[in-house]
Design an enzyme around this catalytic site. Structure first.
Site, PDB file in Angstrom:
ATOM      1  N   ASP A 190       0.873  -1.187   0.000  1.00 44.39           N
ATOM      2  CA  ASP A 190       0.000   0.000   0.000  1.00 44.39           C
ATOM      3  C   ASP A 190       0.901   1.226   0.000  1.00 44.39           C
ATOM      4  OD1 ASP A 190      -2.291   1.641   0.196  1.00 44.39           O
ATOM      5  OD2 ASP A 190      -2.109   1.746   2.365  1.00 44.39           O
ATOM      6  N   SER A 191       0.285   2.394  -0.092  1.00 45.30           N
ATOM      7  CA  SER A 191       1.058   3.635  -0.004  1.00 45.30           C
ATOM      8  C   SER A 191       1.535   3.892   1.420  1.00 45.30           C
ATOM      9  CB  SER A 191       0.188   4.809  -0.441  1.00 45.30           C
ATOM     10  OG  SER A 191      -0.875   4.968   0.481  1.00 45.30           O
ATOM     11  N   TYR A 218      -1.292   8.259  -2.564  1.00 48.39           N
ATOM     12  CA  TYR A 218      -1.555   7.823  -3.933  1.00 48.39           C
ATOM     13  C   TYR A 218      -2.831   8.502  -4.471  1.00 48.39           C
ATOM     14  CZ  TYR A 218       1.780   3.832  -3.787  1.00 48.39           C
ATOM     15  OH  TYR A 218       2.892   3.025  -3.735  1.00 48.39           O
ATOM     16  N   GLY A 219      -3.732   8.811  -3.569  1.00 46.95           N
ATOM     17  CA  GLY A 219      -5.034   9.365  -3.980  1.00 46.95           C
ATOM     18  C   GLY A 219      -4.945  10.710  -4.666  1.00 46.95           C
ATOM     19  N   CYS A 267      -4.695  -1.529  -1.597  1.00 40.31           N
ATOM     20  CA  CYS A 267      -4.844  -0.115  -1.900  1.00 40.31           C
ATOM     21  C   CYS A 267      -6.017   0.058  -2.856  1.00 40.31           C
ATOM     22  CB  CYS A 267      -3.543   0.392  -2.532  1.00 40.31           C
ATOM     23  SG  CYS A 267      -3.658   2.097  -3.074  1.00 40.31           S
ATOM     24  N   GLU A 309      -1.574   9.317   8.032  1.00 38.97           N
ATOM     25  CA  GLU A 309      -0.117   9.159   7.868  1.00 38.97           C
ATOM     26  C   GLU A 309       0.652  10.086   8.808  1.00 38.97           C
ATOM     27  OE1 GLU A 309       1.830   7.002   5.925  1.00 38.97           O
ATOM     28  OE2 GLU A 309      -0.055   5.951   5.593  1.00 38.97           O
ATOM     29  N   CYS A 347     -11.023   2.761   0.838  1.00 35.39           N
ATOM     30  CA  CYS A 347      -9.588   3.023   0.995  1.00 35.39           C
ATOM     31  C   CYS A 347      -9.155   2.270   2.248  1.00 35.39           C
ATOM     32  CB  CYS A 347      -9.339   4.518   1.157  1.00 35.39           C
ATOM     33  SG  CYS A 347      -7.659   4.923   1.708  1.00 35.39           S
ATOM     34  N   THR A 348      -8.070   1.532   2.135  1.00 38.47           N
ATOM     35  CA  THR A 348      -7.665   0.671   3.247  1.00 38.47           C
ATOM     36  C   THR A 348      -7.238   1.469   4.481  1.00 38.47           C
ATOM     37  OG1 THR A 348      -5.451   0.537   2.276  1.00 38.47           O
ATOM     38  CG2 THR A 348      -6.992  -1.241   1.757  1.00 38.47           C
ATOM     39  N   HIS A 349      -6.859   2.718   4.282  1.00 34.50           N
ATOM     40  CA  HIS A 349      -6.527   3.561   5.439  1.00 34.50           C
ATOM     41  C   HIS A 349      -7.750   3.810   6.341  1.00 34.50           C
ATOM     42  CE1 HIS A 349      -2.762   4.706   3.408  1.00 34.50           C
ATOM     43  NE2 HIS A 349      -2.398   5.311   4.528  1.00 34.50           N
TER      44      HIS A 349
HETATM   45  N1  DGL Z   1      -4.666   3.078   1.233  1.00 32.84           N
HETATM   46  C1  DGL Z   1      -4.775   3.410  -0.134  1.00 32.84           C
HETATM   47  C2  DGL Z   1      -6.141   3.169  -0.679  1.00 32.84           C
HETATM   48  O1  DGL Z   1      -6.727   2.179  -0.277  1.00 32.84           O
HETATM   49  C3  DGL Z   1      -4.005   4.602  -0.619  1.00 32.84           C
HETATM   50  C4  DGL Z   1      -4.390   5.916  -0.088  1.00 32.84           C
HETATM   51  C5  DGL Z   1      -3.490   7.038  -0.549  1.00 32.84           C
HETATM   52  O2  DGL Z   1      -2.263   6.903  -0.492  1.00 32.84           O
HETATM   53  O3  DGL Z   1      -4.046   8.070  -0.957  1.00 32.84           O
HETATM   54  O4  DGL Z   1      -6.681   3.859  -1.495  1.00 32.84           O
END
Ligand code: DGL
Length: 270
Positions: free
Chosen positions: A10-11, A42-43, A73, A151, A185-187
């Site tokens: 993931d990011s 990444y978003g 991600c 983050e 989003c996994t975050h």
């Molecule tokens: N955790 C990622 C996702 O599921 C990436 C989020 C990011 O870096 O913006 O989209």
């Protein structure tokens, strides 16, 4: 029996929600975990950049001789599904299984999806869900600040900054009476308590990470590809010390120190 590790990338810390879910189901597996924190979020990236990043991350994780990869991600899963599906090691994103889970909720209430700006812009989550349950109202929202907040260490449900952001992005969902909400989003699983509290505990939160971990554990079990010593090796682009500290806080236990790896360049896109 197959003792090769499973790769997860993931990011950043979002991948930990997939790691936790997979560990719960498969405690004996060896896992290679990569958090590309130097290139997060990444978003905020373009679809073209995300396709390059997807391939680079897959190749990095594959270099450890893994038997399967979870692209943990939503952003990569929504913007580079073919890059993941066509990779030469069995690899899955977090979109398909989570959307399938959402599609089976009965009722009339609109289904909600929250994800990063790049995921929502791709339209992929909404399109795939609509294909599985045509006629059902679907509401989506991009939540661009969530990943940056998480983050940078803001993930407590009591943190006023988190509470304000949750209210800003989820007010429309709440007003629309959403009863099932996909954390695309996994975050977002890392602030699920704040989200749940804001929605008054009345909405089922569906974790893209948990749906995918379940599918991967079934796939490996059914194909007799399980085995390992329960070891996790962490890799991060960016500061290993910062990763170790925050990951320990988020996981609730100390971790074996992460290895810091060089940042991969995204070549200029034509
Ligand atoms: N955790 C990622 C996702 O599921 C990436 C989020 C990011 O870096 O913006 O989209």
């Amino acid at each position: 029996m197959d003792n090769r590790p499973i790769g997860i990338f993931d990011s950043g810390f979002g991948g930990l929600t997939a790691l936790t879910a997979l560990r719960r189901l498969m405690p004996d597996e060896n896992i290679i975990f990569f958090a590309d924190r130097a290139r997060a979020p990444y978003g905020a990236r373009s679809a073209g950049e995300l396709r390059v990043i997807a391939r680079q991350d897959l190749e990095f994780v594959a270099s450890f001789g893994v038997k399967a990869i979870i692209a943990a991600c939503g952003t990569v899963s929504a913007n580079a599904p073919d890059v993941i599906a066509d990779f030469d090691i069995p690899s899955v994103g977090v979109l398909e299984e989570s959307v399938r889970t959402m599609s089976v909720f009965p009722g009339e209430a609109p289904l909600g999806i929250i994800a990063t700006a790049a995921s929502i812009r791709s339209g992929m989550f909404e399109r795939r869900l609509r294909a599985l349950c045509p006629g059902r109202e679907i509401i989506t929202a991009a939540c661009p600040d969530f990943v940056t907040l998480i983050e940078s260490g803001h993930f407590s449900p009591d943190d006023p900054v988190v509470r304000t952001a949750v209210e800003k992005y989820l007010r429309a969902m709440k007003e629309a009476g959403v009863r099932e909400l996909l954390l695309g989003c996994t975050h977002y699983g890392l602030i699920s308590e704040a989200i749940d509290r804001y929605l008054g505990g009345k909405t089922t939160l569906v974790s893209a990470s948990e749906c995918t971990a379940l599918a991967v554990s079934r796939m490996l079990t059914d194909s007799g590809m399980t085995g390992g010593e329960g070891k996790t090796d962490y890799y991060t682009s960016g500061s290993a010390r910062e990763f170790d500290e925050k990951a320990a806080m988020l996981l609730g236990h100390a971790i074996e120190g992460a290895v810091s790896v060089p940042v991969m360049e995204v070549p200029p896109l034509i």
